[in-house]
Design an enzyme around this catalytic site. Structure first.
Site, short mmCIF file in Angstrom:
data_model
loop_
_atom_site.label_atom_id
_atom_site.label_comp_id
_atom_site.label_asym_id
_atom_site.label_seq_id
_atom_site.Cartn_x
_atom_site.Cartn_y
_atom_site.Cartn_z
N SER A 82 -32.26 26.23 -23.00
CA SER A 82 -33.67 26.59 -23.14
C SER A 82 -34.37 25.97 -24.34
O SER A 82 -35.59 26.13 -24.47
CB SER A 82 -33.81 28.11 -23.19
OG SER A 82 -33.73 28.65 -21.89
N LYS A 140 -37.43 23.94 -23.72
CA LYS A 140 -38.78 24.50 -23.67
C LYS A 140 -39.64 24.03 -24.85
O LYS A 140 -40.87 24.10 -24.78
CB LYS A 140 -38.71 26.02 -23.65
CG LYS A 140 -38.15 26.62 -22.37
CD LYS A 140 -38.18 28.13 -22.42
CE LYS A 140 -37.72 28.76 -21.10
NZ LYS A 140 -36.27 28.65 -20.88
N SER A 147 -38.31 33.06 -23.97
CA SER A 147 -37.65 32.03 -23.16
C SER A 147 -37.87 32.25 -21.67
O SER A 147 -36.96 32.09 -20.85
CB SER A 147 -36.14 31.98 -23.47
OG SER A 147 -35.61 30.71 -23.14
#
Length: 472
Positions: free
Chosen positions: A123, A126, A301
């Site tokens: 993640s 991101k 997230s």
């Protein structure tokens, strides 16, 4: 020279004009000619408020600031000092490791370990999506969901505008998303504009193309609650329970949104279709601003919201509204802004895919640009949500249960702010920390090939080591 002076005018997408403001300053304040981070201080407790007798007269006192910038004269750590502090732990790190530490005031790389090596980021990918969104989209705009008149009498078309935060919860009840637009408000507007009976709701999902899941995704992730099929119309990110960040998701989010609107309007039928280009608008609702949604992505997230932001980047830049198109335009937006994303390979916007690869250098460079002090007309203040949205170690978001008391990483509790990334045999951590001398540092650490149960505590301990490091 800080990043603000090097990025310059290439930050803006052609045609969208000048935009300067991003209204997001929370625990972190990064502004002024030598601005850095802030520290938190507990307010002084008043021992006697006079509650047991006559109210005591309280003399006005000089306000004590709870937030303030770090000293401009704080010395940066040296490469040798950082190597002495971090090197032994890196040598013992299981799996393949890449990492970097930077000074956001100067933009200088202070320490690196194979930082150009691209690994699966989880993640922390991101960060790229969020940066591209801030570079491309107007921060005060949001997703817009519309209802327009249908082609047949008594029909309306619910047009998906990409907003996964749209909620069916009634006023006064909140789900996981901030400032979510409400389906009930949209239904009320439609009923006012079209007072006659409505018997059919047509669902239009033509805003996106291509598959609804990305290469490298585990199909079990939908049932496990980590993501929903990516379509431009859904309620509460497709969650069965809108109040749970990770809970079971529907496999047909657009149809369920259509059925929910139909119930509110008293319609019996829900069909798939496309709105006419010149159809009369009957109502619309708008999500929270993109800048707030970027902060939410960084803190929680949220995979579905990250994918929606990536699609909006693709659409705004004239790309294809698909996973591939969104990934391509995310990297193109970063390149246009003067960043070097070479070595990065993206197939989605959330980092759920095991086919993504990103060097630690790229993560560190983006966060450094977001944390660099303001530099007049060419500053990067609009990237601030990248850092103001970062979870606080042991405090909130995806770090709320890490850096626990008694753990080797406990010295970093409350001091480290970082984006996390976890997949099978993938662990990453990238963020900010203030060292013992009061210098703000940016770091990015990544590991592939070993269990997160083993690696995550070690990455946390590395970040905590920076918080206690003078390292000069």
């Amino acid at each position: 020279m800080g990043f603000g002076g090097r990025i310059g005018d290439t930050l803006r997408v052609p045609g969208r004009g000048v935009r300067r403001a991003v209204a997001v300053l929370t625990v972190l304040v990064l502004a002024g000619g030598v601005g850095s981070a802030v520290s938190l201080t507990a307010p002084t407790l008043v021992s006697d408020l006079g509650l047991t007798g006559a109210p005591a007269a309280l003399e006005p006192t000089e306000p004590v600031p709870a937030l303030g910038p770090l000293a401009a004269t704080a010395p940066p750590p040296t490469t040798a000092g950082l190597e002495a502090a971090l090197g032994p732990a890196v040598e013992e790190m299981p799996g393949r490791f890449t990492g970097t530490v930077l000074d956001p005031v100067t933009g200088e790389v202070l320490w690196a370990s194979d930082a150009d090596r691209a690994l699966v980021p989880g993640s922390t990918a991101k960060i790229l999506t969020a940066a591209a969104a801030l570079l491309t989209l107007n921060p005060t705009d949001g997703f817009v969901t519309r209802v327009v008149a249908g082609a047949e009498p008594g029909s309306v078309v619910l047009v998906g505008g990409g907003d996964p935060t749209l909620t069916a919860l009634p006023e006064g009840e909140d789900g996981t998303y901030p400032g979510a637009a409400r389906l009930a408000e949209l239904a009320a507007e439609v009923q006012q504009a079209m007072p006659g009976p409505i018997d059919t709701v047509v669902v239009d999902t033509s805003r996106y193309d291509g598959p609804t899941s990305a290469p490298g995704w585990d199909p079990a992730d939908v049932g496990a609650g980590f993501v929903a099929p990516i379509v431009p119309l859904m309620l509460d990110g497709g969650r069965a329970d809108p109040t749970l960040q990770d809970g079971p998701r529907t496999t047909e989010p657009a149809a369920e949104a259509g059925r929910a609107l139909a119930r509110l309007l008293g319609a019996d039928d829900v069909e798939e279709g496309t709105a006419a280009p010149d159809a009369q608008r009957l109502g619309s609702v708008t999500s929270a601003p993109f800048s707030e949604l970027v902060e939410h992505v960084m803190r929680t997230s949220d995979n579905v919201l990250a994918e929606a932001l990536a699609r909006e980047v693709a659409i705004a830049r004239g790309g294809q509204p698909t996973f591939a198109g969104a990934a391509e335009q995310t990297l193109a937006a970063l390149t246009q802004a003067g960043f070097d994303p070479s070595g990065a390979v993206l197939v989605d916007g959330s980092g759920l895919s095991t086919d993504d690869e990103v060097p630690a250098r790229v993560l560190g460079t983006l966060l450094t640009a977001a944390a660099t002090p303001a530099e007049g007309d060419r500053d990067t203040d609009f990237l601030r949500p990248l850092v103001t949205g970062l979870p606080v170690a042991g405090g909130d978001g995806t770090l709320d249960d890490r850096f626990g008391a008694g753990a080797p990483s406990s010295p970093g509790r409350g001091l480290v702010r970082a984006k996390t990334g976890t997949l099978t045999n993938v662990s990453s951590l990238a963020g900010l920390v203030t060292d013992a001398d009061g210098r703000l540092l940016v770091f990015a650490f990544m590991s592939n090939g070993a269990s997160p149960a083993t690696v995550r505590p070690r990455l946390d301990a590395l970040a905590a080591e920076l918080s206690g490091c003078g390292c000069t």
